[in-house]
Design a protein around this motif. Structure first.
Motif, short mmCIF file in Angstrom:
data_model
loop_
_atom_site.label_atom_id
_atom_site.label_comp_id
_atom_site.label_asym_id
_atom_site.label_seq_id
_atom_site.Cartn_x
_atom_site.Cartn_y
_atom_site.Cartn_z
N LEU A 556 -26.40 10.60 -28.44
CA LEU A 556 -27.60 10.89 -29.32
C LEU A 556 -28.43 11.66 -28.17
N ALA A 557 -28.37 10.99 -27.05
CA ALA A 557 -29.38 11.85 -25.63
C ALA A 557 -28.91 13.10 -25.69
N PHE A 558 -27.54 13.43 -25.63
CA PHE A 558 -26.88 14.76 -25.45
C PHE A 558 -27.53 15.72 -26.39
N ARG A 559 -27.46 15.24 -27.60
CA ARG A 559 -28.03 16.08 -28.91
C ARG A 559 -29.61 16.39 -28.73
N PHE A 560 -30.28 15.17 -28.25
CA PHE A 560 -31.52 15.76 -28.12
C PHE A 560 -32.02 16.51 -26.95
N VAL A 561 -31.65 16.37 -25.71
CA VAL A 561 -31.82 17.16 -24.78
C VAL A 561 -31.17 18.68 -24.87
N THR A 562 -30.08 18.71 -25.81
CA THR A 562 -29.83 20.27 -25.91
C THR A 562 -30.63 20.72 -26.99
N ALA A 563 -31.26 20.03 -28.03
CA ALA A 563 -32.18 20.67 -28.71
C ALA A 563 -33.64 20.85 -28.01
N MET A 564 -33.82 20.12 -27.09
CA MET A 564 -35.25 20.07 -26.46
C MET A 564 -35.29 21.62 -25.45
N CYS A 565 -34.10 21.98 -25.32
CA CYS A 565 -34.16 23.16 -24.50
C CYS A 565 -34.99 24.59 -25.23
N GLY A 566 -35.14 24.36 -26.38
CA GLY A 566 -35.88 25.52 -27.08
C GLY A 566 -36.91 24.78 -27.89
N ASP A 573 -29.60 12.93 -41.34
CA ASP A 573 -30.16 12.16 -42.37
C ASP A 573 -30.56 10.90 -41.94
N LEU A 574 -32.00 10.75 -41.55
CA LEU A 574 -32.61 9.64 -41.10
C LEU A 574 -32.49 8.29 -41.70
N ARG A 575 -32.16 8.52 -43.10
CA ARG A 575 -31.71 7.18 -43.80
C ARG A 575 -30.59 6.42 -43.33
N THR A 576 -29.68 7.12 -42.82
CA THR A 576 -28.34 6.38 -42.30
C THR A 576 -28.62 5.83 -40.59
N TRP A 577 -29.73 6.17 -40.05
CA TRP A 577 -30.17 5.92 -38.78
C TRP A 577 -30.48 4.55 -38.60
N GLY A 578 -30.09 3.43 -37.69
CA GLY A 578 -30.70 2.44 -37.59
C GLY A 578 -31.68 2.27 -36.76
N PRO A 579 -32.35 1.11 -36.60
CA PRO A 579 -33.70 1.00 -35.92
C PRO A 579 -33.51 1.30 -34.34
N GLU A 580 -32.29 1.17 -33.68
CA GLU A 580 -32.05 1.60 -32.11
C GLU A 580 -32.11 3.19 -32.21
N GLN A 581 -31.26 3.69 -33.21
CA GLN A 581 -31.52 5.34 -33.26
C GLN A 581 -32.72 5.86 -33.22
N ARG A 582 -33.68 5.30 -34.33
CA ARG A 582 -34.76 5.78 -34.61
C ARG A 582 -35.85 5.58 -33.38
N ALA A 583 -35.64 4.58 -32.68
CA ALA A 583 -36.48 4.22 -31.52
C ALA A 583 -36.27 4.92 -30.53
N GLU A 584 -34.69 5.42 -30.19
CA GLU A 584 -34.30 6.42 -29.16
C GLU A 584 -34.98 7.69 -29.45
N ALA A 585 -34.70 8.09 -30.58
CA ALA A 585 -35.40 9.27 -31.26
C ALA A 585 -36.91 9.58 -31.02
N ALA A 586 -37.48 8.52 -31.18
CA ALA A 586 -38.99 8.61 -30.90
C ALA A 586 -39.17 8.78 -29.43
N ARG A 587 -38.43 8.07 -28.64
CA ARG A 587 -38.80 8.25 -27.04
C ARG A 587 -38.60 9.67 -26.73
N TRP A 588 -37.34 10.32 -27.20
CA TRP A 588 -37.02 11.68 -26.92
C TRP A 588 -38.12 12.66 -27.40
N ILE A 589 -38.73 12.47 -28.46
CA ILE A 589 -39.39 13.43 -29.21
C ILE A 589 -41.00 13.33 -28.32
#
Length: 698
Positions: A556-566, A573-589
């Protein structure tokens, strides 16, 4: 020999044109760093010709077929039914601060052609285009009317770099050596297309692949049919021509009328393709104007989560999840309007589906905004479904050929946007949506090319210029959006990256490079895209998509850093993401929000390539105080390195070797010379395959 000479100066380069001593045409005398024009021209030649004319061997800026019969003319014109060819004479020059006009006339044919030049302040770009006026009492038939030609001296040939691909694999960085012959890229799909981008870079073929070396680039400003052609000519020169391609094969120019070709952005850098990319990025920032300073908000788009199954309750659940991880904008994609249960219906009837929004669409938008999110909407204004109310009322509005079957592409037809009544319908529809509902983001998509491109009962087909008319209508609608709704952020899309060109970029805020969001696939797409276009226009999403062309898993980190290049977006589908994935996403954002001004406004360096086991993108703030590096482990990650093993390193560029730089995330400090010589260290493994580093100059 004495001849007239003009020099245009950009920030760091000179472009010198002279009247040829060999005939009535202009030719390139020098193009490169300031001062390169002081000395014998690198384009001078022996004047020996066998089975050629002097015009065929000249480094001409622009020549018609009458004068240049053999090696590629830029203009082919005639009277209808008459012999082809233009034999012009020089008719004068006008110049001013940063601009030049060179006029040539053929009084027998009745044609005046003006070669136009303009520099772009704050960049190393020279814009070139041509104006053709019919001065006689009969119309002229223009079969070819390129925008400009540029010449590159190369005794042993050149290396061409271009961006090729297909749908879901756009902007692939591609190279070939051209020593003799002709190379052509282009599109006749009514848009720039997925197969090639209207951009080409030229270097001496002996230049290093990754290092300082002269690099020349051209990019055509035209969202319709186009070509770019490179010709390696006898005598050690390569000539590149570019222009639009009329759908009908020729354009008739009526007496008194003037045809203006699309602009060609010509760029030079002494620092190779990496330096040329920065020149292109500075030009893109100029095209954005004041909109450059509008923050590109983190969006969530619901398409990959729900597809056509749009329902207010489900959309609100997704909006709540998006707000919870730090998104700033919620975009409802395809499926929100009446008759849109799948891709077979609804296009053209742009009213919210009351079944999907039982409490009203305005209430739904208000509920999304109550979460602290801006609201955006997907539209495809040029498309129409055969069963729609619009098509029933106005079947004459679609492209078609009389007595021929209409071909469906993606179950839809294409509106003839060259018609003013169709333009008025589209502007009226968008005005209604943007004034009725609190919409601050509009995604303009286009998912099918024109196939049966005709306009029955509009007169002889060979007197129409349907491609130019469609482009004019498209740009007119975008210009209306910009003036009537300046607060609305506009995203350009055409089934992914099918319509990315400077005319579109000048009128939109971001573009969608590809429908492919798989991690390693997307990294390659973005690597090519950033060679020609700037990070602040590159929309990129984090999704759960598996790799199509490179299926190796990434974090997931790779996906976020790639998207953050622009410009960062989320499409999973965030409904399928667990608490850990959502927390990691919040940190990257949160981290992205801290560095996005550097990413969008900074100077970019492309570090290595996706073919290397480690690659990255470096962004430096204009004042040099902050540097952001997006780094990726693109090699194998299935095991620890062999003992003794050392971290991978990315050598940075453009830093002050005497300064010190602190990593804001880890606290580590580095000398500038260390980062330039050895590079940033990265210890990649299966759980750590990407990293975002922010360095602050001490």
């Amino acid at each position: 020999m004495t001849y007239r000479r003009w020099t245009l100066r950009t920030d760091t380069t000179s472009y010198t044109v002279r009247l040829s001593p060999d005939g009535p045409w202009a030719e390139l005398d020098a193009w490169g760093p300031h001062g390169c024009e002081d000395g014998p021209s690198a384009y001078d030649w022996s004047r020996r010709t066998h089975f050629l004319t002097p015009a065929d061997a000249a480094p001409a800026e622009y020549l018609p077929s009458g004068l240049r019969p053999f090696t590629g003319a830029d203009l082919v014109a005639s009277r209808p039914g008459g012999d082809r060819g233009v034999w012009w004479e020089f008719a004068g020059a006008e110049e001013g601060d940063g601009w030049l006009r060179l006029a040539f006339t053929d009084d027998v044919l009745g044609l005046r052609s003006v070669l136009c030049y303009a520099t772009v302040p704050g960049t190393d770009v020279v814009l070139r285009w041509t104006q053709h006026t019919c001065t006689g009492d009969e119309p002229l038939r223009l079969e070819r009317f390129d925008s400009a030609a540029v010449n590159v001296p190369a005794a042993d040939g050149v290396r061409l770099t271009y961006l090729a691909g297909q749908w879901s694999q756009e902007f692939q960085h591609t190279q070939l050596d051209l020593t003799r012959g002709t190379f052509t890229i282009g599109s006749v799909q009514g848009v720039p297309g997925h197969a090639y981008a209207p951009w080409l870079a030229v270097q001496d073929r002996t230049a290093p692949h990754d290092g300082p070396a002269p690099a020349y680039g051209v990019a055509l400003e035209w969202p319709g049919n186009w070509h770019i052609t490179a010709e390696a000519e006898p005598g050690g020169s390569v000539r590149v021509r570019a222009g639009r391609v009329p759908h009908e094969g020729a354009v008739l120019l009526a007496p008194g009328d003037t045809l203006t070709t699309p602009r060609l952005a010509c760029a030079f850098s002494p620092d190779g393709l990496d330096g040329l990319a920065r020149v292109q990025h500075r030009y893109a920032r100029r095209l954005s104007g004041e909109r450059l300073h509008r923050p590109r908000k983190v969006l969530y788009n619901s398409w990959e989560a729900t597809g056509f199954d749009v329902d207010a309750a489900d959309q609100l659940d997704l909006a709540k999840a998006a707000a919870g991880i730090g998104a700033e904008l919620f975009v409802v994609d395809d499926g929100w309007f009446t008759g849109r249960a799948d891709d077979t219906g609804g296009l053209g009837d742009w009213y919210p589906d009351p079944k999907a929004f039982p409490d009203g669409f305005d209430r739904f938008v208000a509920d999304v905004r109550a979460l602290g999110l801006d609201f955006g909407l997907w539209v495809e204004p040029e498309a129409v479904s055969p069963g729609s109310r619009l098509h029933t009322q106005h079947p004459e509005w679609v492209y078609r050929i009389e007595d021929r079957p209409a071909r469906l592409v993606r179950s839809q037809l294409l509106l003839d946007l060259g018609r003013e009544d169709v333009q008025d319908f589209v502007t009226g529809t968008l005005d209604r949506l943007l004034t009725t509902y609190d919409i601050s983001y509009l995604k303009w998509d286009m998912n099918r090319p024109p196939t049966e491109r005709g306009r029955p009962k509009a007169g002889p087909a060979d007197r129409l210029d349907l491609d130019a008319a469609h482009v004019t209508g498209y740009l007119r609608v975008l210009d209306h959006l910009r003036s009537a709704h300046p607060h609305v952020t506009v995203e350009g899309c055409a089934g992914g990256g099918g319509r990315v060109d400077h005319a579109t970029l000048a009128r939109t805020d971001v573009v969608w490079p590809s429908d492919n969001t798989a991690p390693l696939d997307r990294l390659r797409i973005q690597y090519g895209f950033l060679h020609a276009h700037a990070p602040h226009v590159m929309s990129s999403w984090v999704t759960d998509a598996p790799g199509l062309f490179d299926p190796r898993p990434r974090s997931l980190a790779f996906r976020f850093v790639t998207a953050m290049c622009g410009v960062l977006g989320i499409g999973a589908d965030l409904r399928t993401w667990g608490p850990e994935q959502r927390a990691e996403a919040a940190r990257w954002i949160a981290r992205y929000k801290q560095v996005r001004t550097v990413i969008h406004h900074g100077e970019t360096h492309l570090l290595a390539t996706p073919d290397d086991p480690t690659c990255g993108v470096q962004y430096a703030a204009p004042d040099g105080t902050r540097t952001v590096v997006a780094a990726f482990g693109t090699g194998r990650l299935d095991g620890a390195p062999l003992v003794p093993g050392r971290p991978a390193r990315l050598r940075l560029r453009g830093l002050d070797p005497a300064a010190r730089y602190r990593d804001t995330h880890t606290g580590a400090t580095y000398g500038g010379a260390h980062l330039l010589h050895y590079g940033l260290p990265f210890a990649w493994n299966a759980h750590h395959d990407a990293e975002l580093v922010e360095l602050v100059r001490q």
